[in-house]
Design a protein around this motif. Structure first.
Motif, PDB file in Angstrom:
ATOM      1  N   ALA A 155       0.827  -1.210   0.000  1.00 33.30           N
ATOM      2  CA  ALA A 155       0.000   0.000   0.000  1.00 33.30           C
ATOM      3  C   ALA A 155       0.857   1.254   0.000  1.00 33.30           C
ATOM      4  N   GLN A 156       2.043   1.204   0.630  1.00 32.26           N
ATOM      5  CA  GLN A 156       2.926   2.362   0.703  1.00 32.26           C
ATOM      6  C   GLN A 156       4.346   1.933   0.363  1.00 32.26           C
ATOM      7  N   TYR A 157       4.984   2.644  -0.556  1.00 28.49           N
ATOM      8  CA  TYR A 157       6.371   2.346  -0.919  1.00 28.49           C
ATOM      9  C   TYR A 157       7.361   2.970   0.071  1.00 28.49           C
ATOM     10  N   ARG A 158       6.897   3.956   0.859  1.00 29.22           N
ATOM     11  CA  ARG A 158       7.779   4.585   1.840  1.00 29.22           C
ATOM     12  C   ARG A 158       7.232   4.377   3.242  1.00 29.22           C
ATOM     13  N   HIS A 159       8.097   3.960   4.154  1.00 24.11           N
ATOM     14  CA  HIS A 159       7.762   3.830   5.570  1.00 24.11           C
ATOM     15  C   HIS A 159       8.840   4.576   6.354  1.00 24.11           C
ATOM     16  N   GLY A 160       8.653   5.883   6.516  1.00 24.11           N
ATOM     17  CA  GLY A 160       9.646   6.689   7.209  1.00 24.11           C
ATOM     18  C   GLY A 160      10.944   6.741   6.426  1.00 24.11           C
TER      19      GLY A 160
ATOM     20  N   VAL B 296      12.536   4.020   5.458  1.00 26.53           N
ATOM     21  CA  VAL B 296      12.646   2.729   4.769  1.00 26.53           C
ATOM     22  C   VAL B 296      11.801   2.772   3.509  1.00 26.53           C
ATOM     23  N   PHE B 297      12.370   2.285   2.394  1.00 29.93           N
ATOM     24  CA  PHE B 297      11.690   2.298   1.102  1.00 29.93           C
ATOM     25  C   PHE B 297      11.662   0.882   0.538  1.00 29.93           C
ATOM     26  N   LEU B 298      10.568   0.550  -0.129  1.00 26.79           N
ATOM     27  CA  LEU B 298      10.398  -0.763  -0.741  1.00 26.79           C
ATOM     28  C   LEU B 298      10.505  -0.636  -2.251  1.00 26.79           C
ATOM     29  N   THR B 299      11.276  -1.548  -2.873  1.00 23.32           N
ATOM     30  CA  THR B 299      11.488  -1.511  -4.311  1.00 23.32           C
ATOM     31  C   THR B 299      11.358  -2.917  -4.896  1.00 23.32           C
ATOM     32  N   GLY B 300      11.168  -2.987  -6.208  1.00 22.00           N
ATOM     33  CA  GLY B 300      11.165  -4.272  -6.907  1.00 22.00           C
ATOM     34  C   GLY B 300      10.116  -5.225  -6.377  1.00 22.00           C
ATOM     35  N   ASP B 301      10.475  -6.514  -6.346  1.00 22.37           N
ATOM     36  CA  ASP B 301       9.518  -7.533  -5.903  1.00 22.37           C
ATOM     37  C   ASP B 301       9.143  -7.378  -4.439  1.00 22.37           C
ATOM     38  N   ALA B 302       9.916  -6.656  -3.664  1.00 19.90           N
ATOM     39  CA  ALA B 302       9.516  -6.372  -2.283  1.00 19.90           C
ATOM     40  C   ALA B 302       8.284  -5.484  -2.256  1.00 19.90           C
ATOM     41  N   ALA B 303       8.048  -4.743  -3.346  1.00 23.01           N
ATOM     42  CA  ALA B 303       6.916  -3.831  -3.415  1.00 23.01           C
ATOM     43  C   ALA B 303       5.776  -4.359  -4.271  1.00 23.01           C
ATOM     44  N   HIS B 304       6.067  -5.255  -5.219  1.00 23.77           N
ATOM     45  CA  HIS B 304       5.021  -5.731  -6.130  1.00 23.77           C
ATOM     46  C   HIS B 304       5.402  -7.104  -6.680  1.00 23.77           C
ATOM     47  N   VAL B 305       4.443  -8.020  -6.697  1.00 28.07           N
ATOM     48  CA  VAL B 305       4.665  -9.354  -7.255  1.00 28.07           C
ATOM     49  C   VAL B 305       3.534  -9.676  -8.222  1.00 28.07           C
ATOM     50  N   HIS B 306       3.869 -10.416  -9.275  1.00 32.14           N
ATOM     51  CA  HIS B 306       2.881 -10.785 -10.290  1.00 32.14           C
ATOM     52  C   HIS B 306       3.489 -11.859 -11.178  1.00 32.14           C
ATOM     53  N   LEU B 307       2.712 -12.386 -12.091  1.00 33.99           N
ATOM     54  CA  LEU B 307       3.226 -13.356 -13.049  1.00 33.99           C
ATOM     55  C   LEU B 307       4.373 -12.736 -13.855  1.00 33.99           C
ATOM     56  N   PRO B 308       5.411 -13.505 -14.147  1.00 31.95           N
ATOM     57  CA  PRO B 308       6.536 -12.961 -14.926  1.00 31.95           C
ATOM     58  C   PRO B 308       6.234 -12.944 -16.414  1.00 31.95           C
ATOM     59  N   LEU B 309       5.435 -11.994 -16.849  1.00 35.46           N
ATOM     60  CA  LEU B 309       5.102 -11.843 -18.266  1.00 35.46           C
ATOM     61  C   LEU B 309       5.792 -10.606 -18.820  1.00 35.46           C
ATOM     62  N   GLY B 310       6.568 -10.788 -19.880  1.00 38.73           N
ATOM     63  CA  GLY B 310       7.259  -9.663 -20.491  1.00 38.73           C
ATOM     64  C   GLY B 310       8.404  -9.133 -19.652  1.00 38.73           C
ATOM     65  N   ALA B 311       8.901  -9.917 -18.701  1.00 39.10           N
ATOM     66  CA  ALA B 311       9.982  -9.482 -17.798  1.00 39.10           C
ATOM     67  C   ALA B 311       9.630  -8.188 -17.093  1.00 39.10           C
ATOM     68  N   GLN B 312       8.352  -7.921 -16.915  1.00 41.70           N
ATOM     69  CA  GLN B 312       7.960  -6.638 -16.350  1.00 41.70           C
ATOM     70  C   GLN B 312       8.335  -6.502 -14.875  1.00 41.70           C
TER      71      GLN B 312
ATOM     72  N   THR C  31       7.723  11.720  -3.553  1.00 39.58           N
ATOM     73  CA  THR C  31       7.366  11.530  -4.963  1.00 39.58           C
ATOM     74  C   THR C  31       7.744  10.137  -5.453  1.00 39.58           C
ATOM     75  N   TYR C  32       8.623   9.437  -4.722  1.00 43.81           N
ATOM     76  CA  TYR C  32       8.927   8.054  -5.125  1.00 43.81           C
ATOM     77  C   TYR C  32       7.654   7.214  -5.108  1.00 43.81           C
ATOM     78  N   HIS C  33       6.907   7.255  -4.002  1.00 44.11           N
ATOM     79  CA  HIS C  33       5.633   6.524  -3.955  1.00 44.11           C
ATOM     80  C   HIS C  33       4.642   7.105  -4.961  1.00 44.11           C
ATOM     81  N   GLY C  34       4.546   8.433  -5.022  1.00 40.54           N
ATOM     82  CA  GLY C  34       3.566   9.068  -5.896  1.00 40.54           C
ATOM     83  C   GLY C  34       3.771   8.748  -7.357  1.00 40.54           C
TER      84      GLY C  34
ATOM     85  N   ARG D 272       5.903   5.953  -8.557  1.00 35.52           N
ATOM     86  CA  ARG D 272       6.118   4.537  -8.874  1.00 35.52           C
ATOM     87  C   ARG D 272       4.952   3.626  -8.477  1.00 35.52           C
ATOM     88  N   HIS D 273       4.191   3.981  -7.445  1.00 38.48           N
ATOM     89  CA  HIS D 273       3.069   3.117  -7.070  1.00 38.48           C
ATOM     90  C   HIS D 273       2.059   2.992  -8.204  1.00 38.48           C
ATOM     91  N   PRO D 274       1.651   4.075  -8.882  1.00 37.83           N
ATOM     92  CA  PRO D 274       0.720   3.919 -10.009  1.00 37.83           C
ATOM     93  C   PRO D 274       1.299   3.066 -11.139  1.00 37.83           C
TER      94      PRO D 274
END
Length: 479
Positions: free
Chosen positions: A266-271, A273-289, A320-323, A325-327
């Motif tokens: 829900a949030q990429y920033r926690h004070g 601490v920042f979440l990136t990559g698969d720590a922030a989003h997981v899905h089927l590996p289609l198109g190496a996205q 702005t990192y969350h603002g 990259r989250h979308p």
């Protein structure tokens, strides 16, 4: 402080971030729980926007010399998009993740940034000044910021108790790197009457020059628990049921089971601490996205952390990192779920799904549809929300690769600084106020006036107020 930024996880996302922080002049520590780098390929393709970003740091040309990395064909849910070939300066290429990781690790080591392995995170605590990380080997590290790049099963995300909503995995399929005897060298997506399917594309060559392929395969009765090993007989039987004698397994190099889980924090920033990559989003590996989206997370965040460490970040820049990259991550999840449905990933052979795919395949013959899908998958269509997007068409988009006298724009971005294009030589006095963090390219440059962030995105383009408001917004107060 032991370091300015502690990066947890040394996959493509973590190592890209470490390099961005290096370019920004920020002390960085990169740790990973594995005792040695994984030899599993996992992802297999690098999209156009990611290649542009590597090119902006001078990394693309040496990366492409590491082996045979063929140009791939764009597709959506296995539906070819041939009209998109050649649209972008840098086309989709097949570069296995293991190659990218090895290349980036060597590049970082050459700049005296070495991955500290056998560092399994077990605890973290943050206060108003920094973050303290504790590891199973007894090490304790304190940094101003911590970035999680530790994958789909992120320890950092768990320790933060970060909300991770979405869809749990319901079925599994096989993803494997193989050598095949195959009468069709093109990318193939095939089904049989029972709903079993296979999807494959070129993956370059092995050290002996023999062609490798990435194979995904699934369908009814093939959904086994993720911890059940994939066998050669399982793959041979699957290929036989779908292709008959046209395809034969010669060698199985690596295989794992993947699920259709789709989740995003829900949030990429926690004070701090920042979440990136698969720590922030997981899905089927289609198109190496997944890999491409993670690398671009790192590119977006790196220069902003650098600004914060150096003390010139304007208020709200880190947010702005969350603002931004989250979308983007949410849009990737949506397109992957749509592809999964149109591919009939679960192998239902539902007539309504077949009808939807047939209709979509017909629509996908239209040029504008192919271009829209290509922009979405390649990352070239990303437009960040910024001041000026209402009346400046280029703002928020990746910068065009202009020729600026003897060099091209992407070469200037290798400094990791902002770039102010000033072809009429009008803004020298204004630019001088930010000269410690923004370079100016004056007379002799082509095109219109433009301000470009260190990550290669346009943040002002010949607006009525001149560049000063944008310089303050993105690069803080003048020195």
């Amino acid at each position: 402080m032991d370091t300015d930024v502690l990066v947890v996880g040394a996959g493509p996302t973590g190592m890209t971030l470490a390099n961005e922080l290096r370019v920004a002049g920020v002390a960085t520590m990169l740790v990973d729980k594995l005792p040695q780098r994984s030899e599993l390929s996992r992802a297999g393709g690098v999209q156009s926007r990611t290649q542009e970003a590597f090119d902006q740091r001078g990394l693309l040309e040496p990366l492409l010399t590491t082996g045979d990395h063929p140009v791939g064909s764009a597709h959506f849910a296995g539906i070819p998009l041939p009209l998109t070939r050649g649209r972008h300066r840098l086309p989709w290429r097949s570069i296995p993740q293991v190659v990218i990781e090895g290349f980036l690790e060597q590049h970082l080591a050459a700049h005296d940034i070495h991955v500290r392995r056998d560092h399994e995170l077990v605890d973290l605590a943050q206060d108003e000044n920094g973050v303290t990380a504790t590891f199973a080997n007894g090490a304790r590290v304190r940094g101003r910021y911590l970035v999680a790049a530790d994958g789909a099963h992120s320890t950092v995300r768990s320790l933060l108790r970060a909300e991770f909503p979405g869809q749990a995995g319901t079925v599994t399929a096989i993803a494997a790197d193989v050598r095949l005897r195959c009468d069709d060298q093109a990318m193939t997506h095939s089904w049989n009457a029972d709903g079993h399917w296979a999807h494959m594309f070129p993956l370059g060559t092995d050290p002996q020059g023999r062609p490798l392929r990435r194979l995904a395969m699934g369908g009814p009765g093939r959904s086994l628990p993720r911890d059940v090993p994939v066998t050669e007989d399982e793959i041979r039987n699957g290929l036989r049921s779908i292709f008959g004698s046209r395809v034969e397994l010669l060698e199985l190099r690596y295989a794992r089971r993947i699920t259709n889980a789709a989740r995003q924090v829900a949030q990429y920033r926690h004070g701090r601490v920042f979440l990136t990559g698969d720590a922030a989003h997981v899905h089927l590996p289609l198109g190496a996205q997944g890999m491409n989206t993670g690398i671009q997370d790192a590119l977006n965040l790196g220069w902003k952390l650098g600004a914060a460490v150096h003390g010139w970040a304007p208020d709200g820049l880190l947010d702005t990192y969350h603002g931004e990259r989250h979308p983007v991550g949410a849009a990737v999840l949506r397109n992957v779920q749509a592809q999964s449905l149109l591919m009939d990933w679960e192998g239902t052979r539902d007539p309504s799904v077949a009808a939807a795919r047939e209709l979509f395949a017909t629509m996908a013959q239209l040029r504008d549809v192919q271009y829209q899908l290509d922009d979405m998958l390649s990352g070239m269509g990303i437009r960040y929300p910024m001041p000026g997007t209402e009346d400046q068409p280029l703002v928020g988009l990746p910068s065009p690769d202009l020729r600026l006298g003897p060099v091209r724009l992407h070469e200037l971005l290798r400094s990791g600084r902002g770039i102010l294009l000033d072809p009429a030589d009008r803004f020298a006095k204004v630019a001088d106020l930010w000269s410690d963090r923004v370079d100016r390219a004056g007379q002799g440059t082509d095109g219109r006036p433009m301000l470009i962030r260190p990550d290669g995105y346009v943040c002002w383009a010949a607006g009525p107020d001149g560049p000063e408001p944008a310089l303050r917004h993105w690069f803080g107060e003048p020195r």
